[in-house]
Motif scaffolding. Structure first.
Motif, PDB file in Angstrom:
ATOM      1  N   ASP A 157       0.824  -1.208   0.000  1.00 43.59           N
ATOM      2  CA  ASP A 157       0.000   0.000   0.000  1.00 43.59           C
ATOM      3  C   ASP A 157       0.861   1.263   0.000  1.00 43.59           C
ATOM      4  O   ASP A 157       0.594   2.209  -0.746  1.00 43.59           O
ATOM      5  CB  ASP A 157      -0.942  -0.010   1.205  1.00 43.59           C
ATOM      6  N   ARG A 158       1.908   1.289   0.819  1.00 44.39           N
ATOM      7  CA  ARG A 158       2.791   2.454   0.829  1.00 44.39           C
ATOM      8  C   ARG A 158       3.540   2.583  -0.491  1.00 44.39           C
ATOM      9  O   ARG A 158       3.745   3.693  -0.997  1.00 44.39           O
ATOM     10  CB  ARG A 158       3.780   2.340   1.989  1.00 44.39           C
TER      11      ARG A 158
ATOM     12  N   THR B 162       1.172   3.892  -3.210  1.00 45.03           N
ATOM     13  CA  THR B 162       0.906   5.314  -2.978  1.00 45.03           C
ATOM     14  C   THR B 162       2.098   6.160  -3.387  1.00 45.03           C
ATOM     15  O   THR B 162       1.950   7.236  -3.973  1.00 45.03           O
ATOM     16  CB  THR B 162       0.585   5.561  -1.489  1.00 45.03           C
TER      17      THR B 162
END
Length: 377
Positions: free
Chosen positions: A354-355, A358
């Motif tokens: 997820d990081r 992003t």
């Protein structure tokens, strides 16, 4: 009273009676913006003039080559984009009602027509047609969304991975265009304990490409469960692609990995696809010696070599489609690339999907990712 038609329309009048046609034309001259009127005396003549530029059609139901609703049905079929009003005689009011039920926006009784009524009827018919087209577009959008959801579910299935020894994480994000694409993935564990994973990308966007991705994913799963994990499996997928694709230029990139039962090494095929990223013993790198061959669907006599990858005791493997490395970072035309992806992972020491997603920025293409991590005892 001046008829309230403030926007110039292009109208087709289908009327064989010269007197009735003259009356309609004269009444429409009183409009604020008189429409451009084309005249047809028969259905055959109307067929030649019913172009996409015609916005409204006035059609008589008693034509020399068509009678009653036959004429209307032809007009509705030939001009689905246009508003249609039926002209009917005083004794044919019930036919006018039937015409509206059949698809016309309204009907006019010839004997009752004046400039105000005619202008209002045309204006209302145009609005009803816009509403009808908007409703149809909404229904089509809903059907497309449901079909896309069904295809996406088939592209991205629940994995058949039943082991606590490996953490299994997946992500899928559509690109900025929002169009369904052919990215797919799957994971299967066979009875011998081996873990098999695939990720692929059918070139192009749309339901045909997505359906092809579904077919390839299901074929891959079937072949793996049947014990076919070598080059014969790739040749079968290549043959399927050639048989099912809609155009000869369609190809598919693919990355497959078979992780041994002891989880210490993997055998891979990187078929024209971005190389997986590995985190092993604290080091981060892309799998070397890739690709192992061209994409499926390019060369009929292609050969694909196996890449043997030692994993060791502590490892994380990330397979992804090119949407991840083509994401824009910084400048609008900049791409992260494989080296940039490795540097991002290296800077953090491990992979947090997820990081990472992003951080890479705006996606220009669909993105599919599979992360496999050996769990520490």
């Amino acid at each position: 009273m001046t008829a309230n038609l403030s926007i110039t329309l292009t109208l087709l009048l289908i009327e064989d009676d010269d007197g009735d046609a003259f009356l309609v034309e004269e009444l429409l001259k009183e409009a604020e913006a008189p429409p451009r009127i084309f005249r047809a005396r028969s259905l055959r003549e109307a067929k030649e003039k019913l172009t996409e530029h015609i916005q409204c059609v006035l059609v008589d139901l008693t034509l020399p080559d068509a009678n009653r609703l036959e004429a209307l049905e032809e007009v509705l079929e030939l001009a689905p984009h246009a508003a249609v009003l039926v002209l009917t005689g005083l004794r044919d009011v019930h036919v006018g009602v039937a015409a509206v039920q059949a698809g016309a926006q309204d009907y006019l009784v010839k004997q009752d027509v004046d400039a105000r009524l005619l202008a209002r009827a045309i204006r209302y018919a145009m609005e009803r047609k816009r509403a009808d087209l908007a409703h149809l577009a909404l229904l089509q959008a809903e059907l497309t969304a449901k079909e896309n959801a069904r295809l996406e579910g088939a592209l991205l299935p629940d994995a058949l991975l039943r082991t606590d020894a490996i953490e299994h994480v997946t992500r899928y994000l559509p690109g900025s265009g929002g169009t369904l694409a052919g990215d797919f993935y799957d994971t299967v564990q066979t009875p011998d304990g081996s873990v098999h994973v695939v990720i692929g990308d059918v070139c192009g966007h749309g339901p045909d490409e997505a359906a092809l991705g579904v077919a390839l994913r299901i074929a891959w799963r079937t072949l793996v469960l049947a014990g076919q994990t070598d080059e014969n499996m790739l040749r079968t997928l290549d043959a399927l692609l050639r048989a099912e694709r809609q155009a000869p230029e369609i190809f598919t990139t693919l990355c497959t990995a078979t992780i041994a039962p002891d989880l210490r090494y993997a055998r891979m095929h990187v078929i024209g696809h971005p190389p997986p990223v590995l985190v092993r013993g604290g080091s981060v790198e892309a799998v070397c010696d890739t690709p192992s061959g061209p994409p499926l669907g390019i060369f009929p006599d292609a050969e694909w070599r196996v890449i043997d990858v030692p994993l060791g005791e502590d490892w994380t493997m990330m397979l992804y489609t090119d949407g991840l490395i083509e994401a824009a970072v910084g400048e609008p035309d900049g791409e992260i690339g494989v080296d940039g992806l490795v540097e991002l992972v290296r800077a953090r020491g491990d992979i947090d999907l997820d990081r990472l997603i992003t951080h890479v920025g705006t996606l220009s293409d669909d993105l599919a990712v599979i992360l496999l991590r050996r769990r520490r005892a």
